[in-house]
Design a protein around this motif. Structure first.
Motif, short mmCIF file in Angstrom:
data_model
loop_
_atom_site.label_atom_id
_atom_site.label_comp_id
_atom_site.label_asym_id
_atom_site.label_seq_id
_atom_site.Cartn_x
_atom_site.Cartn_y
_atom_site.Cartn_z
N GLY A 289 0.25 -1.41 -0.05
CA GLY A 289 0.04 0.16 -0.28
C GLY A 289 0.78 1.08 0.11
O GLY A 289 0.17 2.37 0.13
N LEU A 290 2.06 1.47 0.28
CA LEU A 290 3.35 2.61 -0.44
C LEU A 290 3.35 3.36 -1.56
O LEU A 290 4.08 3.09 -1.92
CB LEU A 290 4.32 2.29 0.43
N THR A 291 1.87 3.47 -2.23
CA THR A 291 2.53 4.61 -3.27
C THR A 291 1.77 5.71 -2.43
O THR A 291 0.93 5.93 -1.37
CB THR A 291 0.79 3.81 -4.29
N ALA A 292 1.26 7.10 -3.40
CA ALA A 292 1.78 7.76 -3.02
C ALA A 292 -0.69 8.01 -2.88
O ALA A 292 -1.60 7.95 -3.60
CB ALA A 292 1.24 9.05 -4.16
N GLY A 293 -0.60 8.93 -1.77
CA GLY A 293 -1.97 9.27 -1.01
C GLY A 293 -2.71 7.58 -0.85
O GLY A 293 -4.19 7.47 -0.21
N MET A 294 -1.78 6.53 -0.45
CA MET A 294 -2.67 5.52 -0.10
C MET A 294 -2.51 4.60 1.15
O MET A 294 -1.30 4.72 1.77
CB MET A 294 -2.50 4.30 -1.56
N PRO A 295 -2.71 4.22 1.65
CA PRO A 295 -2.73 3.89 3.39
C PRO A 295 -1.97 2.69 2.87
O PRO A 295 -2.04 1.50 2.03
CB PRO A 295 -4.18 3.85 4.12
N GLY A 296 -0.76 2.27 4.27
CA GLY A 296 -0.38 1.17 3.59
C GLY A 296 -1.26 -0.15 4.72
O GLY A 296 -1.96 0.10 5.02
N ALA A 297 -0.43 -1.54 3.93
CA ALA A 297 -1.05 -2.82 3.65
C ALA A 297 0.29 -3.81 4.07
O ALA A 297 1.32 -2.54 4.19
CB ALA A 297 -1.62 -2.81 2.43
N SER A 298 -0.86 -4.63 4.54
CA SER A 298 0.28 -5.23 5.25
C SER A 298 1.02 -6.36 4.85
O SER A 298 1.96 -7.25 4.86
CB SER A 298 -0.30 -6.23 6.91
N SER A 299 0.26 -6.27 3.28
CA SER A 299 0.73 -7.07 2.48
C SER A 299 2.44 -7.37 1.83
O SER A 299 2.55 -5.82 1.69
CB SER A 299 -0.02 -8.02 1.27
N LEU A 300 3.27 -8.31 0.98
CA LEU A 300 4.71 -7.83 1.21
C LEU A 300 4.85 -8.13 -0.26
O LEU A 300 4.30 -9.53 -0.62
CB LEU A 300 5.51 -8.70 1.64
N TYR A 301 5.04 -7.78 -1.10
CA TYR A 301 5.90 -8.33 -2.63
C TYR A 301 7.07 -7.71 -3.41
O TYR A 301 7.40 -6.98 -2.39
CB TYR A 301 4.48 -8.27 -3.91
N LYS A 302 7.60 -8.73 -3.82
CA LYS A 302 9.22 -8.00 -4.75
C LYS A 302 8.63 -7.41 -5.66
O LYS A 302 8.18 -7.61 -6.89
CB LYS A 302 9.70 -9.61 -4.25
N GLN A 303 9.47 -6.22 -6.06
CA GLN A 303 9.26 -5.30 -7.38
C GLN A 303 10.12 -3.85 -7.51
O GLN A 303 10.68 -4.04 -6.43
CB GLN A 303 7.97 -5.40 -8.06
N PRO A 304 10.40 -3.57 -8.42
CA PRO A 304 11.52 -2.93 -8.11
C PRO A 304 10.99 -1.64 -8.04
O PRO A 304 10.03 -1.83 -8.80
CB PRO A 304 11.50 -2.06 -9.96
N VAL A 305 11.02 -0.56 -7.01
CA VAL A 305 10.38 0.66 -6.44
C VAL A 305 11.53 1.87 -6.17
O VAL A 305 12.84 2.03 -6.38
CB VAL A 305 10.07 0.54 -4.42
N ILE A 306 10.99 2.50 -6.76
CA ILE A 306 11.30 3.83 -6.70
C ILE A 306 11.31 4.83 -5.63
O ILE A 306 9.65 5.61 -5.37
CB ILE A 306 11.24 4.38 -8.06
N TYR A 307 12.04 5.23 -4.87
CA TYR A 307 11.41 6.72 -3.61
C TYR A 307 12.22 7.42 -3.83
O TYR A 307 13.00 8.18 -4.63
CB TYR A 307 12.02 5.88 -2.77
N SER A 308 11.22 8.67 -4.24
CA SER A 308 11.17 10.10 -4.30
C SER A 308 11.26 11.08 -3.00
O SER A 308 10.31 10.82 -2.42
CB SER A 308 9.55 10.18 -5.36
N VAL A 309 11.97 11.61 -3.01
CA VAL A 309 12.32 12.77 -2.37
C VAL A 309 12.50 14.47 -2.45
O VAL A 309 13.13 14.40 -3.66
CB VAL A 309 13.24 12.46 -1.53
N ASN A 310 11.57 14.94 -2.15
CA ASN A 310 11.77 16.55 -2.30
C ASN A 310 11.81 17.82 -1.79
O ASN A 310 12.21 17.38 -0.63
CB ASN A 310 10.07 16.82 -2.23
N LEU A 311 13.30 17.56 -1.74
CA LEU A 311 13.86 18.28 -0.78
C LEU A 311 14.40 19.80 -0.62
O LEU A 311 14.79 20.38 0.49
CB LEU A 311 15.62 18.49 -1.57
N ARG A 312 13.30 20.46 -1.28
CA ARG A 312 12.38 21.76 -1.32
C ARG A 312 11.62 21.47 0.55
O ARG A 312 11.41 22.53 0.32
CB ARG A 312 11.68 22.29 -2.23
#
Length: 363
Positions: A289-312
């Motif tokens: 569930g860790l996508t923008a604007g969505m609540p976290g979910a308990s299930s796990l999966y494996k796939q490529p992920v890009i974490y975005s950070v806004n340093l402004r």
């Protein structure tokens, strides 16, 4: 057509909308994301996995070397006299039998007592068995059994140590750091070492400096444990508008995103897009569930992920302090849109200026 070091911020943010890149998740870093990742990546401690408080009594096995001594009140069955000076006129007779190796069938031999089964017993239990066998034959016998050499209850220490060894266990309850000392210490800096403990089918690893700092993790060893010291250089790779583009090694205990940015010289003020700081992580467990604007979910999966950070955003610096880098991560900082304009103007100047010079020279 302009040169560049990688994709623009918009291209990365839209990666999960692309048909070709639909398996990639783009996640905006938030406090919720950082907290859930910390929980998912949290390692179990040795004190939780190997929770034995005290070492059990060491049991005798085939191959151990034992020494048996017997005391009697005169007249004695066995020969040999030992005078206890503290007892005055009283005297006891003592005999110590030659050292014996426990046979494959798990016995030792004591005259007048026969073959004594010792495998799987403690020395006190063996003393009781021998005493029982001698009752009625010896005169008030008292028996002492001593382990001369322990050949069965050992811990194996291998890996990046000065000398791999098999350390015999004793009743003093040896611990992890005792085994490390017996092997002569590690051959690499402590901060870069990982200690793995294998007990039966259970395998768990921790950074060595964590074990040194926390006495609770210096757990009591058990027979047949395997202690492996591993030097595993962890690294991340920096690309884009960072101070330097290179592979950077880091310690076994890990580093945060803030530390990673500092080690590559931060982001370049004249070309970096502070909104476009990304961590590419392949094959890492991520919260579904860790996508923008969505609540976290308990299930796990494996796939490529890009974490975005806004340093402004000033709050992102706190997030960067708690977001931990993983081995083989890619840290990428995209160029600011204005850098393309600067490149274009530089190209125009580089073409026009020589022409103007030539025209002026001809005139």
């Amino acid at each position: 057509m302009l040169p560049g070091s990688g994709p623009k911020t918009g291209s990365v943010m839209d990666a999960d909308r692309s048909e070709r890149l639909r398996n990639i998740k783009v996640i905006d870093l938030s406090q919720q994301v950082v907290t859930q990742l910390a929980q998912a990546q949290q390692q179990l401690l040795f004190s939780e996995v190997f929770n034995t408080v005290q070492q059990p009594n060491l049991l005798i096995g085939a191959g151990d070397i034992l020494e048996v001594s017997i005391w009697e009140v005169p007249p004695a069955l066995f020969s040999g006299v030992f005078i206890d000076q503290r007892s005055g006129a009283g005297a006891t007779q003592k005999i110590t039998f030659p050292e014996q190796m426990v046979t494959q069938d798990g016995t030792i031999n004591i005259p007048f007592a026969g073959h004594i089964p010792v495998t799987g017993k403690t020395t006190r239990q063996i003393e009781s068995v021998i005493t029982g066998r001698l009752n009625g034959k010896a005169n008030q016998p008292q028996v002492l059994v001593r382990t001369v050499r322990n050949n069965t209850a050992n811990v194996t220490v291998v890996g990046e140590v000065a000398s791999s060894t098999r350390m015999p266990l004793t009743s003093r309850t040896e611990r992890l750091l005792d085994a490390l000392a017996a092997a002569g210490g590690v051959r690499q800096p402590v901060s870069k070492m990982t200690l793995q403990l294998t007990r039966g089918k259970t395998v768990q690893a921790m950074p060595l400096d964590h074990i040194i700092r926390d006495p609770l993790q210096n757990v009591v060893l058990q027979s047949d444990d395997v202690v492996t010291l591993m030097h595993q250089p962890l690294s991340f790779t920096a690309f884009g508008a960072t101070g330097k583009n290179e592979e950077v090694n880091f310690e076994a205990q890990g580093i945060s995103l803030a530390q990673a940015l500092a080690r590559v010289g931060g982001i370049q003020d004249n070309r970096a897009d502070a909104k476009g700081v990304f961590v590419f992580r392949f094959g890492q467990k991520a919260e579904e569930g860790l996508t923008a604007g969505m609540p976290g979910a308990s299930s796990l999966y494996k796939q490529p992920v890009i974490y975005s950070v806004n340093l402004r955003d000033p709050a992102s610096f706190f997030l960067a302090q708690n977001f931990m880098m993983q081995n083989k991560d890619i840290l990428y900082v995209s160029n600011a849109p204005s850098s393309d304009l600067q490149k274009f103007l530089n190209m125009v100047v580089s073409v026009v200026y020589p022409i103007v010079n030539i025209s002026n020279a001809v005139q």
